[in-house]
Design a protein around this motif. Structure first.
Motif, PDB file in Angstrom:
ATOM      1  N   GLY A  69       0.811  -1.206   0.000  1.00  0.00           N
ATOM      2  CA  GLY A  69       0.000   0.000   0.000  1.00  0.00           C
ATOM      3  C   GLY A  69       0.844   1.256   0.000  1.00  0.00           C
ATOM      4  O   GLY A  69       2.065   1.205  -0.217  1.00  0.00           O
ATOM      5  N   ASP A  70       0.188   2.369   0.254  1.00  0.00           N
ATOM      6  CA  ASP A  70       0.851   3.659   0.251  1.00  0.00           C
ATOM      7  C   ASP A  70       1.188   4.077   1.668  1.00  0.00           C
ATOM      8  O   ASP A  70       0.485   3.734   2.637  1.00  0.00           O
ATOM      9  N   SER A  71       2.256   4.852   1.770  1.00  0.00           N
ATOM     10  CA  SER A  71       2.649   5.382   3.076  1.00  0.00           C
ATOM     11  C   SER A  71       1.833   6.617   3.404  1.00  0.00           C
ATOM     12  O   SER A  71       1.049   7.116   2.590  1.00  0.00           O
ATOM     13  N   GLU A  72       2.040   7.132   4.583  1.00  0.00           N
ATOM     14  CA  GLU A  72       1.462   8.413   4.941  1.00  0.00           C
ATOM     15  C   GLU A  72       2.150   9.501   4.097  1.00  0.00           C
ATOM     16  O   GLU A  72       3.352   9.430   3.854  1.00  0.00           O
ATOM     17  N   PRO A  73       1.403  10.491   3.644  1.00  0.00           N
ATOM     18  CA  PRO A  73       2.041  11.532   2.818  1.00  0.00           C
ATOM     19  C   PRO A  73       2.970  12.409   3.648  1.00  0.00           C
ATOM     20  O   PRO A  73       2.700  12.692   4.817  1.00  0.00           O
ATOM     21  N   GLN A  74       4.060  12.817   3.046  1.00  0.00           N
ATOM     22  CA  GLN A  74       5.001  13.748   3.669  1.00  0.00           C
ATOM     23  C   GLN A  74       4.888  15.086   2.945  1.00  0.00           C
ATOM     24  O   GLN A  74       5.199  15.185   1.757  1.00  0.00           O
ATOM     25  N   GLU A  75       4.415  16.124   3.641  1.00  0.00           N
ATOM     26  CA  GLU A  75       4.215  17.426   3.035  1.00  0.00           C
ATOM     27  C   GLU A  75       5.388  18.344   3.364  1.00  0.00           C
ATOM     28  O   GLU A  75       6.113  18.137   4.334  1.00  0.00           O
ATOM     29  N   LEU A  76       5.562  19.356   2.532  1.00  0.00           N
ATOM     30  CA  LEU A  76       6.498  20.426   2.846  1.00  0.00           C
ATOM     31  C   LEU A  76       5.934  21.259   3.997  1.00  0.00           C
ATOM     32  O   LEU A  76       4.707  21.336   4.195  1.00  0.00           O
ATOM     33  N   ASP A  77       6.819  21.891   4.740  1.00  0.00           N
ATOM     34  CA  ASP A  77       6.371  22.643   5.917  1.00  0.00           C
ATOM     35  C   ASP A  77       5.523  23.847   5.543  1.00  0.00           C
ATOM     36  O   ASP A  77       4.706  24.299   6.341  1.00  0.00           O
ATOM     37  N   ASN A  78       5.693  24.375   4.365  1.00  0.00           N
ATOM     38  CA  ASN A  78       4.971  25.585   3.976  1.00  0.00           C
ATOM     39  C   ASN A  78       4.604  25.470   2.502  1.00  0.00           C
ATOM     40  O   ASN A  78       5.112  24.608   1.779  1.00  0.00           O
ATOM     41  N   TYR A  79       3.725  26.347   2.059  1.00  0.00           N
ATOM     42  CA  TYR A  79       3.356  26.345   0.648  1.00  0.00           C
ATOM     43  C   TYR A  79       4.525  26.882  -0.191  1.00  0.00           C
ATOM     44  O   TYR A  79       5.437  27.536   0.308  1.00  0.00           O
ATOM     45  N   ILE A  80       4.452  26.560  -1.472  1.00  0.00           N
ATOM     46  CA  ILE A  80       5.498  26.953  -2.419  1.00  0.00           C
ATOM     47  C   ILE A  80       4.883  27.896  -3.455  1.00  0.00           C
ATOM     48  O   ILE A  80       3.774  27.664  -3.933  1.00  0.00           O
ATOM     49  N   ILE A  81       5.618  28.956  -3.774  1.00  0.00           N
ATOM     50  CA  ILE A  81       5.192  29.879  -4.834  1.00  0.00           C
ATOM     51  C   ILE A  81       6.000  29.560  -6.090  1.00  0.00           C
ATOM     52  O   ILE A  81       7.233  29.408  -6.026  1.00  0.00           O
ATOM     53  N   ALA A  82       5.292  29.443  -7.214  1.00  0.00           N
ATOM     54  CA  ALA A  82       5.947  29.120  -8.495  1.00  0.00           C
ATOM     55  C   ALA A  82       6.730  30.330  -8.980  1.00  0.00           C
ATOM     56  O   ALA A  82       6.193  31.212  -9.664  1.00  0.00           O
ATOM     57  N   MET A  83       7.966  30.384  -8.590  1.00  0.00           N
ATOM     58  CA  MET A  83       8.822  31.507  -8.942  1.00  0.00           C
ATOM     59  C   MET A  83      10.271  31.100  -8.667  1.00  0.00           C
ATOM     60  O   MET A  83      10.524  30.162  -7.910  1.00  0.00           O
ATOM     61  N   PRO A  84      11.233  31.774  -9.287  1.00  0.00           N
ATOM     62  CA  PRO A  84      12.623  31.506  -8.949  1.00  0.00           C
ATOM     63  C   PRO A  84      12.910  31.953  -7.518  1.00  0.00           C
ATOM     64  O   PRO A  84      12.085  32.614  -6.878  1.00  0.00           O
ATOM     65  N   PRO A  85      14.098  31.657  -6.998  1.00  0.00           N
ATOM     66  CA  PRO A  85      14.432  32.129  -5.643  1.00  0.00           C
ATOM     67  C   PRO A  85      14.293  33.636  -5.550  1.00  0.00           C
ATOM     68  O   PRO A  85      14.669  34.369  -6.467  1.00  0.00           O
ATOM     69  N   PRO A  86      13.721  34.160  -4.455  1.00  0.00           N
ATOM     70  CA  PRO A  86      13.423  35.596  -4.372  1.00  0.00           C
ATOM     71  C   PRO A  86      14.681  36.461  -4.415  1.00  0.00           C
ATOM     72  O   PRO A  86      15.704  36.128  -3.826  1.00  0.00           O
ATOM     73  N   VAL A  87      14.586  37.553  -5.130  1.00  0.00           N
ATOM     74  CA  VAL A  87      15.671  38.525  -5.237  1.00  0.00           C
ATOM     75  C   VAL A  87      15.071  39.913  -5.036  1.00  0.00           C
ATOM     76  O   VAL A  87      14.084  40.274  -5.709  1.00  0.00           O
ATOM     77  N   ARG A  88      15.651  40.677  -4.122  1.00  0.00           N
ATOM     78  CA  ARG A  88      15.174  42.045  -3.897  1.00  0.00           C
ATOM     79  C   ARG A  88      15.508  42.895  -5.118  1.00  0.00           C
ATOM     80  O   ARG A  88      16.595  42.790  -5.680  1.00  0.00           O
ATOM     81  N   PRO A  89      14.590  43.737  -5.582  1.00  0.00           N
ATOM     82  CA  PRO A  89      14.876  44.545  -6.778  1.00  0.00           C
ATOM     83  C   PRO A  89      16.100  45.427  -6.582  1.00  0.00           C
ATOM     84  O   PRO A  89      16.271  46.037  -5.511  1.00  0.00           O
ATOM     85  N   HIS A  90      16.955  45.454  -7.596  1.00  0.00           N
ATOM     86  CA  HIS A  90      18.089  46.380  -7.601  1.00  0.00           C
ATOM     87  C   HIS A  90      18.448  46.682  -9.049  1.00  0.00           C
ATOM     88  O   HIS A  90      18.288  45.836  -9.929  1.00  0.00           O
ATOM     89  N   PHE A  91      18.920  47.894  -9.244  1.00  0.00           N
ATOM     90  CA  PHE A  91      19.245  48.337 -10.593  1.00  0.00           C
ATOM     91  C   PHE A  91      20.647  47.864 -10.958  1.00  0.00           C
ATOM     92  O   PHE A  91      21.586  47.912 -10.142  1.00  0.00           O
ATOM     93  N   THR A  92      20.797  47.419 -12.222  1.00  0.00           N
ATOM     94  CA  THR A  92      22.069  46.841 -12.669  1.00  0.00           C
ATOM     95  C   THR A  92      22.885  47.800 -13.516  1.00  0.00           C
ATOM     96  O   THR A  92      24.002  47.463 -13.904  1.00  0.00           O
ATOM     97  N   ASP A  93      22.345  48.947 -13.863  1.00  0.00           N
ATOM     98  CA  ASP A  93      23.126  49.904 -14.648  1.00  0.00           C
ATOM     99  C   ASP A  93      24.256  50.467 -13.795  1.00  0.00           C
ATOM    100  O   ASP A  93      24.045  50.882 -12.646  1.00  0.00           O
ATOM    101  N   ARG A  94      25.465  50.515 -14.358  1.00  0.00           N
ATOM    102  CA  ARG A  94      26.602  51.058 -13.628  1.00  0.00           C
ATOM    103  C   ARG A  94      26.451  52.566 -13.416  1.00  0.00           C
ATOM    104  O   ARG A  94      26.742  53.103 -12.349  1.00  0.00           O
ATOM    105  N   LYS A  95      26.052  53.252 -14.476  1.00  0.00           N
ATOM    106  CA  LYS A  95      25.876  54.700 -14.393  1.00  0.00           C
ATOM    107  C   LYS A  95      24.442  55.024 -14.767  1.00  0.00           C
ATOM    108  O   LYS A  95      23.987  54.667 -15.853  1.00  0.00           O
ATOM    109  N   ILE A  96      23.747  55.663 -13.885  1.00  0.00           N
ATOM    110  CA  ILE A  96      22.354  56.022 -14.118  1.00  0.00           C
ATOM    111  C   ILE A  96      22.277  57.538 -14.246  1.00  0.00           C
ATOM    112  O   ILE A  96      22.716  58.277 -13.359  1.00  0.00           O
TER     113      ILE A  96
END
Length: 1385
Positions: A1066-1093
């Motif tokens: 038969g099947d085992s008990e399900p093992q869930e992740l501790d929290n929900y997952i958002i379909a997105m890459p790892p979070p990155v805080r917005p920052h500008f990449t232009d050297r000179k603005i």
């Protein structure tokens, strides 16, 4: 000359106008402004709605629409690139209410496909926009231009040589002549003279004189090159298409070295070829004749073919194929699984083969695909056999540049009863064009044949007209020759009376031509240039002395004695040049012109063994002639008959032989005509042998069949045998014997399927002969065809019918043999033979019983295989329906417990019990678990007849008074063994990677504990969106890996994920992740990449402004733009992507000035950046300047503000001043934000001028100048009292202007000390350390340059520590300066 300006040409600019290019807000519109500055309220034309490109079907209505703006109102015009817009084919309208302009093209045609331009003009500028019209040609029409060009070439043919003579340059052109392609010369060098004109027309060459001259030079060069490798080269035949879809060209040549290598090139690229004529490019050599063949010609084979021998070009020919289009394109096909799919198309010209592509892969004839071509080669068919879901995709047919494609959609068979079973192959076909397709192909074939017939008819008419014209010209020429001859002889006789006959005896042997043997006075009768050239060519044939030529010589001598010279008058260039006799003629003398030919001999081709006839016609019946064969006179013999029939002279060669091939000539009265008799020996078959061959050959299957045919013909001969149009090649079952007189085909162990047409094709250089026979192979018939149709099914009778066999084996059906089985019994009852009718009525039946029949067909050749019918019931009984699928309650090594539910359809009576059946996995045999006569009363049962470790499935059938009903569907497979324990939870479940659409998981397999949890055999991954309470499995089958990637997620959606381990327990008990997952890459805080603005941008009004920011952020951030803290205006365009954002102001105005802020924000954080955009323009100058003196010595400058002061808050003023003494302008004030300034230091007696400038971020305005300002003063007496002068002395005691400084120096480093001393006379400087002079110590580098005294210690040590003193002294005094040096460790 005048020039017609097309729409492509630039319009001339009026004097004084400018041309300022501007951009419109509408993309694709170009605006040209004629004035530097527009008056207030006026504007240049522009488009608010521009015409768009159209692709429209031929015959429809095409409309271009445009709406324009501008003040004053612009005028709108339409033009096209190639051609003119007239009122007949175009309609231009204007709707005053909506302001819309339209260009309407009713009944649009292919000729009107072009680029159209719309102009809007007023006095301040113009705007222009372009739009393309594409026209789709429909129907079966061909290109009108192509048809007209072909018709023109056919209807107006001209002799190339004649065109060459009469071509005159009416007006010399200064344009440079285009370069002529090398391909043109290669074709001319290998072409006949009659083809020169068409080749020149093809390449657009009109300078025939220059071309012919250069061609002769190239021919001489080519012949010199060819002499190195070839002894003889002749009979060059250009490439031609054959009926079998191949192309051939041939030539005869003798190689100097038989080992020389022959190469074939196509468009300059070497092409491999083989001596086997069945390959793509083949070479066949017969003696000195070389025949090159291109098999299966396709559009890609068109091009220039060249033959080279050891690098020397020998022959060139051009293969051209007519443009092929699709009259009927292939259509989408929807087929069922295991059904055949058919794609069919019709093309405009016959092609032996087209290219088929399926899912970007070329398709060939084979087990999967059938490629079929109709006899007229217009209908091409692709059959995709036994369609499977994998065959779904796009299929395309290609004919070179043209192609069409369609979808094949395969519908899978979802029948639950056939699940897990191999599905039967279907005999039906999906798709295909049907009768309409055949009708279209027949119409096109008729059209092509009609065009061919018309072309042949025109060629015949042209040939007959040319022959008639030639005959008339010959008659006129002969008459003129005779008349000239008579006049010349009469004149000669008159001269002879006065001058004697001495000079008239100078008869000589001269060169005689075919047209002037009888005293043709060509030079005196006025022949054109072409005839003179013919005479020059004929002079090379030989010299023949005749009386006619002698008399002509007499006439020329007499004319010289008489002194009557011939004069030439030059006619206009369009007319023929003629010689005109100036001397007198003798019209009274009439001399018989003699006999001439009204119709000459023509070349004749005859088949060996037949009679050949050569015919010519004279102008007189009373004239005998002589026949010659290859220069030898011939007379009447048994094989040659010479006939004189009125004015006709005939030579009949009976029973022609190959020796009769020769050049025959007939001469009469000094004139001659020649022709060639060519004897051909094509393959021929004796009629009796042909009749025997055509009789069908009938054999039994497995036997041998032989076909033999005798023939005669010139060798070599190519013999080919065909079966149903497909050539037979020798193999284990096919033997072909060939000789020069007969051929034999032996087919061994013939199967029934080889029945069909047998054809032999015999071919040599003279022709092709074919003979057809039939092969009939007898065999036993195939099984009858089902399914059966039930005519009657009652309690006392079963009557049904079936279809005859698909193949009766070549013999009629004599009987059908039947046998019957009652369902539930194992025995079969023979019913015997029932006759040839495919129908049977069975009256010996029991009510409610089911019967199955075996049907066989019988012929003289044997009995077919049996066809089994479906079960047929005699009458109807109410059997119960199937129960539910059995459920496995539990399983052990010696017992499996089942349970099920009663059927919903009980047949109208009570259920008496159930039968349970079992089947091992991999077996087809079901066996009863309970005895059939002891049904199970309950709806559960413990099956104990099982073997440990074997996998079983079960089914149940219900029983009522009518009997057992249909069984249920099988249960799941179950293994007879004690149950296993389910596995435990997976360990260390974590997310290893994520994107906007995928999520990767990893985990560790659960631990094993004996008796508690067993080993995991697989894993299931389940996913649940946050808003959905239901879990969905991502994998239908358990995976064995401890990692998994979930695909197809919704970006930024929230999901819950869990993993379940499974095994047989038969099947085992399900093992869930501790929290929900958002379909997105790892979070990155917005920052500008232009050297000179950039944070500040100044730009001119009217230009477009662009501000671009690049950033990184995850998840995708929200981007907000603000202007001065408020949302940006609507006319400002913002373009965002995942990593950048761009703000664009299309045409910036002053009110767009402000601080623009971008806010990039996501769930991790936010980042902001600002840029100040200042939109301005060159400032306008201030108003008039006024000067006023309020205080003595000052002047107040005031001015009227600049008009831009209110628009630009950064606008300020600058004032410059010039006086009458310095006469230069210098700035006295800047950054003034008021309109008044007081200038000081105004001196009386000087003239001052002021200029006021307006100034902003773009620069300075033009100045506003003030009037001249002057304060006059009274003149007074000026007196100066000078003091008594004193002597000057420059002597001074020494002094230190720069003293020494304290020094701290690390050990071993360099130390530098310096000071500055002054004095006059120059003081003497001495350095001391601890009161010890250092001037003579070499360890110290001391200098004194221009009063700068310096000392350098190169390497400081502890001994250098101490007090340092500098003493400077001169005669006027002494001074010293001290410091201290501390050396650090």
């Amino acid at each position: 000359m005048f020039k017609i300006r097309k729409s492509k040409d630039e319009e001339p600019t009026a004097p004084g106008q400018v041309k300022i290019k501007k951009k419109s807000r509408v993309p694709g519109v170009m605006i040209t402004q004629y004035v530097e500055e527009l008056p207030e309220g006026m504007s240049t034309p522009d488009f608010t709605r521009k015409p768009i490109a159209l692709t429209i079907q031929e015959g429809k209505l095409a409309i271009f629409r445009a709406i324009v703006t501008g003040k004053p109102e612009p005028t709108v015009t339409w033009v096209r690139n190639e051609g003119e817009i007239d009122d007949e084919m175009y309609k231009i309208t204007h709707d005053t209410s909506s302001g819309e302009y339209q260009l309407q093209i009713p009944d649009v045609s292919v000729d009107q496909a072009d680029t159209y331009k719309c102009y809007a003009r007023n006095e301040y500028g113009k705007a222009v926009v372009t739009a393309v019209l594409n026209v789709i040609e429909v129907g079966y029409k061909k290109s009108r231009a192509l048809k007209e060009s072909r018709t023109a070439i056919r209807e107006t043919p001209e002799d190339f040589k004649k065109a060459l003579k009469n071509t005159v340059d009416i007006e010399s052109k200064e344009e440079e002549k285009p370069e002529i392609d090398d391909k043109f010369w290669e074709l001319l060098l290998s072409a006949d003279k009659k083809d020169y004109e068409s080749i020149c027309a093809q390449y657009g060459v009109t300078d025939f004189r220059g071309i012919l001259k250069k061609l002769n030079e190239k021919k001489i060069e080519r012949e010199q090159e060819q002499e190195k490798v070839v002894e003889r080269l002749c009979n060059l035949k250009p490439i031609e298409m054959r009926e079998n879809g191949a192309a051939e060209f041939e030539l005869e040549m003798s190689l100097k070295d038989i080992t020389s290598k022959i190469f074939l090139y196509k468009d300059g690229v070497m092409v491999p070829f083989d001596c086997d004529t069945e390959v793509k490019h083949g070479l066949r050599q017969v003696g000195k004749k070389f025949v090159f063949s291109i098999n299966g010609v396709s559009p890609e084979d068109a091009g220039l073919y060249q033959v080279e021998v050891d690098g020397v070009k020998i022959f060139s020919t051009d293969l051209k194929l007519p443009p092929v289009d699709f009259l009927v394109k292939i259509q989408d096909v929807k087929a069922e699984e295991r059904e055949d799919a058919v794609f069919e198309c019709v093309i405009s010209h016959p092609m032996h083969k087209i290219n088929w592509v399926g899912k970007n892969t070329p398709l060939e004839q084979g087990d999967k695909y059938d490629i079929i071509v109709s006899e007229d080669k217009l209908i091409h068919t692709l059959v995709v056999k036994d369609c499977m879901p994998l065959d779904k995709g796009i299929y395309a047919a290609m004919t070179g540049q043209k192609s069409c494609n369609a979808w094949l959609i395969v519908e899978a068979d979802n029948d639950p009863n056939s699940h897990g079973k191999k599905k039967a192959r279907k005999t039906t076909r999906a798709g295909g064009g049907g009768a309409d397709l055949l009708k279209i192909a027949q119409e096109q074939q008729a059209k092509i044949q009609l065009e061919r017939d018309e072309m042949i008819a025109r060629a015949k008419e042209r040939a007959e007209a040319e022959a008639a014209a030639a005959a008339a010209a010959a008659a006129e020429k002969a008459e003129a020759d005779a008349k000239a001859k008579a006049e010349a002889e009469a004149k000669a006789k008159a001269k002879a009376k006065t001058k004697g006959k001495t000079k008239a005896k100078g008869q000589t042997k001269t060169k005689v031509k075919g047209q002037t043997k009888a005293g043709d006075g060509t030079d005196k009768a006025g022949e054109d240039v072409e005839e003179e050239d013919d005479e020059e060519e004929d002079e090379q044939e030989g010299e023949v002395p005749t009386e006619g030529k002698s008399s002509k010589a007499k006439q020329e001598l007499q004319a010289k004695e008489e002194g009557a010279p011939d004069t030439e008058e030059e006619e206009p260039v369009q007319e023929k040049r003629k010689r005109v006799r100036a001397g007198p003629l003798v019209p009274d003398t009439i001399i018989d012109p003699g006999v001439y030919f009204t119709s000459g001999l023509s070349d004749v081709t005859a088949i060996i063994g037949t009679d050949a006839e050569l015919v010519c016609r004279l102008s007189s019946e009373d004239c005998d002639g002589v026949w010659y064969k290859d220069g030898k006179e011939i007379t009447t013999t048994d094989d040659i008959c010479i006939v004189k029939d009125g004015t006709y002279r005939k030579l009949i060669v009976k029973n022609c032989k190959e020796d009769d091939t020769a050049k025959y000539r007939f001469e009469a009265d000094g004139r001659k005509t020649e022709a060639v008799l060519k004897i051909e020996d094509p393959p021929r078959i004796n009629p009796d042998d042909l009749a025997d061959f055509m009789k069908p050959v009938t054999i039994k299957t497995g036997k041998d069949a032989a076909f033999k045919l005798s023939f005669v013909g010139r060798e070599p001969m190519k013999i080919q045998w065909y079966h149903e149009g497909e050539e037979l090649l020798e193999d284990s079952h096919t033997k072909i014997e060939k000789s020069s007189s007969h051929s034999r085909l032996l087919l061994t162990k013939c199967p029934r399927k080889i029945t069909g047409e047998i054809k032999i094709k015999i071919k040599n250089e003279c022709g092709i002969t074919e003979a057809i026979s039939q092969l009939i192979v007898l065999d036993k018939p195939t099984p009858p065809l089902g399914p059966v149709d039930i005519i009657e099914s009652s309690s006392s009778c079963i009557e049904f019918k079936w279809r005859p066999p698909k193949d009766n084996g070549g013999s009629p059906i004599t009987d059908y043999i039947l046998e019957r089985q009652q369902i539930g019994r194992n025995s079969w009852k023979k019913l015997g033979k029932i006759g040839p009718e495919a129908k049977y009525r069975d009256t010996d039946v029991d009510h409610g019983r089911k019967y199955c029949y075996h049907i066989r067909a019988e012929t003289d050749q044997g009995i077919s295989e049996m066809m089994e019918t479906d079960d047929i019931q005699a009458g109807t009984k109410a059997y119960p329906g199937p129960p539910s699928t059995p459920k496995i309650v539990s399983a052990f090594k010696d017992c499996i417990n089942l349970a099920w539910s009663a059927p919903s359809n009980t047949g109208g009576t009570n259920i008496l019990g159930y039968n349970v059946e079992k089947r091992k996995k991999g077996s087809n045999l079901w066996s009863f678990v309970n005895p059939p006569d002891q049904p199970i009363k309950e709806k559960k049962y413990a099956v104990k007849d099982v073997v440990e470790g074997i996998e079983y499935e079960f089914r149940v059938s219900a029983i009522n008074i009518s009997g057992a009903g249909e069984p249920s569907s099988p249960s799941e497979f179950v293994i007879a063994r004690d149950p296993k324990k389910p596995p435990g939870k997976v360990i260390d479940l974590k997310v290893t990677d994520s994107t906007y659409t995928t999520l990767s998981l990893g985990w560790t397999k659960p631990r094993e504990e004996e008796g508690v949890q067993d080993e995991a055999k697989g894993y299931f991954v389940e996913l649940r969106p946050a808003e959905n309470p239901e879990w969905d499995r991502c994998n239908t089958n358990a995976i064995i890996m401890t990692s998994y990637t979930i695909m197809g997620l919704k970006s930024m959606a929230m999901y819950w994920v869990r993993v379940i381990a499974t095994n047989e327990g038969g099947d085992s008990e399900p093992q869930e992740l501790d929290n929900y997952i958002i379909a997105m890459p790892p979070p990155v805080r917005p920052h500008f990449t232009d050297r000179k603005i950039k944070n500040f941008i100044v730009m001119r009004a009217g230009n477009s402004a662009r501000v671009n920011f690049n950033f990184q952020a995850s998840p995708i951030p929200d981007i907000t733009w603000l202007k001065d803290g408020l949302p940006v205006a609507k006319h400002v365009t913002v373009s965002n992507s995942d990593t950048s954002s761009q703000l664009m102001i299309p045409s910036a105005e002053r009110h767009d000035t402000g601080i623009y802020t971008i806010i990039v924000k996501n769930i991790v954080g936010q980042e902001t950046s600002s840029v100040e955009i200042r939109v301005t323009d060159d400032p306008k100058p201030p108003g008039p300047v006024e000067l006023e003196e309020n205080v003595s010595g000052t002047v107040t400058v005031s001015w009227t503000p600049s008009p831009d002061e209110k628009k630009d808050d950064r606008l300020h003023y600058m004032i410059t001043k010039r006086d009458s003494v310095k006469r230069t302008w210098h700035t006295v004030a800047d950054h003034l934000f008021n309109n008044k300034f007081t200038a000081i230091n105004i001196m009386p007696g000087r003239q001052y001028q002021f200029r006021v400038y307006a100034k902003n971020d773009m620069g300075l305005s033009e100045p506003s100048e003030s009037p001249t300002w002057e304060v006059r003063r009274k003149k007074e007496t000026f007196s100066v009292t000078l003091p008594a002068s004193k002597d000057c002395s420059f002597e001074a005691p020494p002094s230190f202007t720069v003293p020494l400084k304290m020094r701290n120096s690390p050990e071993s480093y360099e130390c530098y000390m310096s000071c500055a001393v002054t004095g006059n006379p120059k003081p003497h400087v001495t350095w001391y350390r601890n009161n010890v002079s250092l001037n003579t110590n070499t360890n110290y580098y001391i200098t004194n340059t221009c009063g700068v005294c310096s000392m350098v210690i190169l390497k400081v040590g502890p001994k250098d520590s101490g007090d340092y003193t500098v003493i400077a002294e001169n005669p006027l005094g002494r001074v010293e300066c001290s410091t201290k040096l501390v050396v650090k460790d």
